[in-house]
Design an enzyme around this catalytic site. Structure first.
Site, short mmCIF file in Angstrom:
data_model
loop_
_atom_site.label_atom_id
_atom_site.label_comp_id
_atom_site.label_asym_id
_atom_site.label_seq_id
_atom_site.Cartn_x
_atom_site.Cartn_y
_atom_site.Cartn_z
N HIS A 308 21.98 21.97 28.54
CA HIS A 308 21.62 23.39 28.54
C HIS A 308 21.68 23.90 27.11
O HIS A 308 22.54 23.46 26.34
CB HIS A 308 22.59 24.19 29.43
N ASP A 366 20.43 23.19 38.09
CA ASP A 366 19.28 22.57 38.76
C ASP A 366 19.60 21.20 39.34
O ASP A 366 18.89 20.71 40.20
CB ASP A 366 18.10 22.46 37.80
#
Ligand code: CMC
Length: 431
Positions: A308, A366
């Site tokens: 991320h 996700d």
């Protein structure tokens, strides 16, 4: 924005500039470079916006090193555990938790806006049946400005409010219709007796011959997925919405732009890409091969669902999502699902690998959301539409916040030009 008298001094050749520093309520100080070009004739260079605050905002705060995500100060794990999606929508839109009466009024308003203009059904029918639901959503949401032009005047606060409600309310209907259309089933109308998440499951899985009985555990898990994706500060799609909005574009056009940006596999498209990657891996014995590929600089392959831009310790949304995944998988009796075995083994192998540890790459939201949605019976093509419908409230809240600032300007970045210097045109016969 609480201002302090702090300044930074920048020397460029013979020119010395004092640049103001703003102190936020949380997070690092922000160097104000707005006058840099006018006074120093230089631009700043930050192509991926890794060190650039593009706006001021009171909605969401993230501390990526500590794994903190707050909406108006409330931690995401508390919101996901104790609140529910529509209450979080209220919080994001209005900046405070609602009273019981305010919440009831808001829920009624959203529930009463869930149907879409009947004429829009024909619009859906113009798409190919095999269109990706995200492609359909980009088109249909953009087209909302043609169906709801009575809420496109952004200078009118009442119209802005109505557009916000319409978008939050109709997005599940649009996502479910995109799905139904893609599988050749009739559209299912929303039901006012179901809550937001249960209604979405009903519109996706009911057929005229048989109503889908919504399991409360699945409805809760769905609601949690919506809540965990509701807003995430100035991510790529939200920044896209703000940039589109900065030109004065109407809200439906801005949200369509956000959906288009979200679709990319580095952003919201990662949930679909992650599940497809798990399927491609197939069996745990192939994991080392894929980890080796992810580490190979000459191979563009990346482990989807890992890493991320902001979180460099853990993704707090992933922690909650992981708990939800366990609940749903137990309910559906798929703990022994081979895909899940691959996911569990991959997570373990990556977390133990020095490459991922050094680069601070952890499973993100996700990674787990795809596993839950798969267990619920959604095809992978619906994963990103579900992210889009959840994020709509974040986009529209940031849009509202931007428009309510009288000083907001059109977004107009500059560049580091690398093309040819000026030269004279040469006639084609002389080239
Ligand atoms: N697999 C393998 N290597 C990776 C991965 C990955 N998933 N992510 C980053 N790296 C490496 C990358 O190669 C780079 O290595 P080096 O420093 O040697 O060049 C280093 O880690 C830093 O990566 P980056 O691309 O500079 O980092 P970024 O902040 O620009 O990218 C990201 C963040 C999320 C786009 C990236 O981690 C990625 O592509 N992850 C996979 C896609 C994904 O899961 N996206 C969902 C994000 S969470 C939901 C959302 O917000 O939409």
């Amino acid at each position: 924005m609480a201002d302090t008298p702090k300044t930074a001094t920048l020397t460029i050749g013979d020119t010395t500039l004092d640049l103001p520093i703003h102190s936020p309520t949380l997070g690092p100080d922000v160097l104000d470079i707005r006058k840099l070009y006018a006074q120093g004739k230089v631009f700043t260079y930050d192509p991926g916006f890794t060190s650039t605050a593009a706006c001021d905002s009171a909605i969401t705060y993230i501390d990526g090193d500590e794994g903190v995500l707050l909406h108006y100060g409330y931690p995401i794990d508390q919101l996901a555990g104790k609140s529910h999606y529509l209450e979080v929508c209220y919080l994001l839109l209005y900046g405070a938790l609602p009273s019981a009466a305010e919440l009831e009024h808001f829920e009624t308003t959203i529930t009463r806006h869930t149907m879409i203009h009947e004429q829009m059904h024909n619009f859906f029918r113009g798409f190919r049946r095999d269109a990706h639901p995200m492609a359909t959503m980009v088109g249909v949401v953009g087209a909302m400005s043609a169906f709801y032009h009575d809420s496109t005047d952004i200078s009118d606060a009442q119209q802005r409010e109505v557009a916000s409600h319409r978008l939050i309310a109709k997005m599940p209907t649009i996502a479910a219709m995109a799905y139904k259309y893609s599988i050749g089933q009739p559209f299912v109308y929303p039901r006012n007796d179901l809550d937001y998440a249960a209604n979405f499951l009903h519109m996706c899985f009911s057929v005229p011959a048989e109503d889908y009985v919504v399991d409360p555990i699945l409805a809760r898990a769905m609601d949690r997925i919506f809540t965990l994706h509701a807003d995430h500060e100035q991510n790529a799609s939200t920044s896209t919405v703000r940039l589109a909005s900065s030109s004065g574009a109407n809200p439906f056009a801005c949200i369509a732009a956000g959906i288009a940006c979200l679709w990319g596999p580095a952003h919201g498209g990662a949930n679909q890409a992650c599940l497809e990657m798990l399927k491609e891996i197939g069996t745990p014995d192939r994991i080392p091969e894929f980890i080796a590929r992810a580490k190979d600089k000459n191979d563009p392959f990346r482990l989807m669902g890992f890493g991320h831009r902001v979180y460099k310790n853990f993704d707090p949304r992933a922690t909650v999502m992981k708990q939800s995944a366990d609940e749903v998988l137990e309910l559906m009796g798929v703990e022994d699902n081979p895909l899940l075995q691959v996911a569990k083994e991959l997570e373990k192998a990556a977390l133990e690998d020095p490459y991922f540890a050094e680069k601070k790459l952890f499973p993100n939201v996700d990674f787990y959301s795809g596993i839950i949605l798969e267990a619920m019976g959604f095809p992978t093509s619906m994963f990103t539409p579900i992210f889009a419908l959840s994020r709509t409230v974040g986009w529209i809240s940031q849009w509202k916040e931007q428009l309510s600032d009288p000083a907001h300007k059109i977004g107009r970045p500059r560049q580091l030009y690398t093309g040819p210097t000026q030269r004279d045109y040469v006639d084609v016969e002389n080239r």
